[in-house]
Scaffold this active site. Sequence first.
Site, PDB file in Angstrom:
ATOM      1  N   TYR A   1       7.970  68.646  49.914  1.00 17.98           N
ATOM      2  CA  TYR A   1       6.804  67.828  50.275  1.00 17.98           C
ATOM      3  C   TYR A   1       6.097  68.411  51.494  1.00 17.98           C
ATOM      4  O   TYR A   1       4.876  68.613  51.492  1.00 17.98           O
ATOM      5  CB  TYR A   1       7.246  66.387  50.577  1.00 17.98           C
ATOM      6  CG  TYR A   1       6.094  65.457  50.936  1.00 17.98           C
ATOM      7  CD1 TYR A   1       5.268  64.950  49.946  1.00 17.98           C
ATOM      8  CD2 TYR A   1       5.852  65.101  52.260  1.00 17.98           C
ATOM      9  CE1 TYR A   1       4.210  64.101  50.268  1.00 17.98           C
ATOM     10  CE2 TYR A   1       4.801  64.256  52.587  1.00 17.98           C
ATOM     11  CZ  TYR A   1       3.987  63.764  51.587  1.00 17.98           C
ATOM     12  OH  TYR A   1       2.929  62.929  51.913  1.00 17.98           O
TER      13      TYR A   1
ATOM     14  N   ASP B   1      -6.080  58.658  37.893  1.00 23.41           N
ATOM     15  CA  ASP B   1      -4.640  58.581  38.186  1.00 23.41           C
ATOM     16  C   ASP B   1      -3.898  58.759  36.871  1.00 23.41           C
ATOM     17  O   ASP B   1      -4.441  58.488  35.800  1.00 23.41           O
ATOM     18  CB  ASP B   1      -4.272  57.224  38.809  1.00 23.41           C
ATOM     19  CG  ASP B   1      -3.015  57.291  39.660  1.00 23.41           C
ATOM     20  OD1 ASP B   1      -3.121  57.112  40.894  1.00 23.41           O
ATOM     21  OD2 ASP B   1      -1.917  57.520  39.100  1.00 23.41           O
TER      22      ASP B   1
HETATM   23  N1  LIG Z   1       1.941  56.712  52.520  1.00 23.30           N
HETATM   24  C1  LIG Z   1       2.139  57.597  53.484  1.00 23.30           C
HETATM   25  O1  LIG Z   1       2.824  57.330  54.483  1.00 23.30           O
HETATM   26  C2  LIG Z   1       1.522  58.957  53.368  1.00 23.30           C
HETATM   27  C3  LIG Z   1       1.562  59.782  54.503  1.00 23.30           C
HETATM   28  C4  LIG Z   1       0.985  61.043  54.444  1.00 23.30           C
HETATM   29  C5  LIG Z   1       0.380  61.471  53.269  1.00 23.30           C
HETATM   30  N2  LIG Z   1       0.364  60.660  52.178  1.00 23.30           N
HETATM   31  C6  LIG Z   1      -0.296  61.173  50.977  1.00 23.30           C
HETATM   32  O2  LIG Z   1      -1.292  60.282  50.579  1.00 23.30           O
HETATM   33  C7  LIG Z   1      -1.551  60.446  49.180  1.00 23.30           C
HETATM   34  C8  LIG Z   1      -1.585  59.093  48.524  1.00 23.30           C
HETATM   35  O3  LIG Z   1      -0.280  58.534  48.593  1.00 23.30           O
HETATM   36  P1  LIG Z   1      -0.008  56.971  48.812  1.00 23.30           P
HETATM   37  O4  LIG Z   1       0.774  56.848  50.046  1.00 23.30           O
HETATM   38  O5  LIG Z   1      -1.265  56.206  48.629  1.00 23.30           O
HETATM   39  O6  LIG Z   1       1.044  56.695  47.654  1.00 23.30           O
HETATM   40  P2  LIG Z   1       0.846  56.182  46.164  1.00 23.30           P
HETATM   41  O7  LIG Z   1       2.119  56.517  45.492  1.00 23.30           O
HETATM   42  O8  LIG Z   1       0.355  54.798  46.151  1.00 23.30           O
HETATM   43  O9  LIG Z   1      -0.350  57.080  45.626  1.00 23.30           O
HETATM   44  C9  LIG Z   1      -0.201  58.302  44.975  1.00 23.30           C
HETATM   45  C10 LIG Z   1      -0.897  58.189  43.639  1.00 23.30           C
HETATM   46  O10 LIG Z   1      -0.946  59.491  43.050  1.00 23.30           O
HETATM   47  C11 LIG Z   1      -0.706  59.323  41.671  1.00 23.30           C
HETATM   48  N3  LIG Z   1      -0.230  60.581  41.118  1.00 23.30           N
HETATM   49  C12 LIG Z   1       0.892  61.261  41.446  1.00 23.30           C
HETATM   50  N4  LIG Z   1       0.969  62.370  40.709  1.00 23.30           N
HETATM   51  C13 LIG Z   1      -0.114  62.394  39.910  1.00 23.30           C
HETATM   52  C14 LIG Z   1      -0.589  63.291  38.923  1.00 23.30           C
HETATM   53  N5  LIG Z   1       0.090  64.406  38.588  1.00 23.30           N
HETATM   54  N6  LIG Z   1      -1.739  63.001  38.280  1.00 23.30           N
HETATM   55  C15 LIG Z   1      -2.421  61.875  38.594  1.00 23.30           C
HETATM   56  N7  LIG Z   1      -2.030  60.995  39.513  1.00 23.30           N
HETATM   57  C16 LIG Z   1      -0.879  61.253  40.165  1.00 23.30           C
HETATM   58  C17 LIG Z   1       0.340  58.216  41.589  1.00 23.30           C
HETATM   59  O11 LIG Z   1       0.384  57.635  40.293  1.00 23.30           O
HETATM   60  C18 LIG Z   1      -0.137  57.277  42.668  1.00 23.30           C
HETATM   61  O12 LIG Z   1      -1.008  56.282  42.169  1.00 23.30           O
HETATM   62  C19 LIG Z   1      -0.458  61.373  48.666  1.00 23.30           C
HETATM   63  O13 LIG Z   1      -0.964  62.682  48.549  1.00 23.30           O
HETATM   64  C20 LIG Z   1       0.582  61.312  49.759  1.00 23.30           C
HETATM   65  O14 LIG Z   1       1.377  62.465  49.797  1.00 23.30           O
HETATM   66  C21 LIG Z   1       0.911  59.417  52.202  1.00 23.30           C
END
Ligand SMILES: NC(=O)c1ccc[n+]([C@@H]2O[C@H](COP(=O)([O-])OP(=O)(O)OC[C@H]3O[C@@H](n4cnc5c(N)ncnc54)[C@H](O)[C@@H]3O)[C@@H](O)[C@H]2O)c1
Length: 260
Positions: free
Chosen positions: A152, A36
């Site tokens: 997105y 991360d």
């Molecule tokens: N939470 C939801 O409702 C949801 C729904 C659909 C998809 N998603 C997808 O799930 C995945 C995880 O998201 P989440 O909900 O756990 O949120 P989150 O914000 O907890 O996790 C995303 C993580 O990615 C890291 N990150 C972002 N850009 C980065 C980069 N350039 N290099 C390294 N790390 C990076 C962030 O620091 C964070 O820890 C994402 O791809 C998100 O789009 C989430």
Amino acid sequence: MTLSGKVAVVTGAAGGIGRATARLLAERGAAVVAADRNPSVAETAELIRQAGGRVEAVVADCASDDGAQRITDQAIAAFGRLDILHANAGVSGPLIPDLATDSKDFAEILRINLIGPWLAITTALPHMQAGASIVCTASAAGLRAGAGGIPYSASKAGVINMVQTVAAALTGRGIRINAVAPGLIETPMTAPLYDAARRRGRGDRIGQLNPLQRGGEADEVAEAVAFLASDAASYINGQVLVIDGGLSSSLPFAPRPAGQ
Ligand SMILES: NC(=O)c1ccc[n+]([C@@H]2O[C@H](COP(=O)([O-])OP(=O)(O)OC[C@H]3O[C@@H](n4cnc5c(N)ncnc54)[C@H](O)[C@@H]3O)[C@@H](O)[C@H]2O)c1
């Protein structure tokens, strides 16, 4: 569904879905590289170590050539092989579709959400053998409108097509690639939305549009990723597994209250 003997890379593992997946893969026996750009990925590693798992934390920008390479190199240096990739790091950008979105902001979301998984895949593949499995985190927003902003949603639609196209490009190699498409999951990414609803006393409305009438948990996505990563999913390839409580399965309708 044991993953013992396997080595997994999980990106975006500082919290949310990535942390839940990293912990579950380790619990099932995989050695995990948790990556991360947020240094609190070290906390994920600590949780895994405390539970008796094998883990390395890497702080890197997964969407840069150098960062992606460093993460893969760390997996090989620490554990000598690479069997599972969960390309999961992502950012949401504005949640409301905005026709005035700046092209630089658009490009940055594509860089992280689409080029990031591409770099994770292309740096990992030279080290993967038949039996390896890649899982990308897409989104229900990549299937239909109504679940995110324009960059997105476009980035996640791109992830879905990339998974299908890479599956075709991997013909004959015995390496599988699939996507998970979560709906609304409570994580740091969606915390502002959950917090705002709860502040207004409307926490119970969250997730009411899907037939299960609730939001999802990161662990529920992690279970799906662990399945797709495992040999139990050995004939599942190029697919999108939607984890949204049934939201995307239906056209909008006005449900009758129970008993009527
Ligand atoms: N939470 C939801 O409702 C949801 C729904 C659909 C998809 N998603 C997808 O799930 C995945 C995880 O998201 P989440 O909900 O756990 O949120 P989150 O914000 O907890 O996790 C995303 C993580 O990615 C890291 N990150 C972002 N850009 C980065 C980069 N350039 N290099 C390294 N790390 C990076 C962030 O620091 C964070 O820890 C994402 O791809 C998100 O789009 C989430």
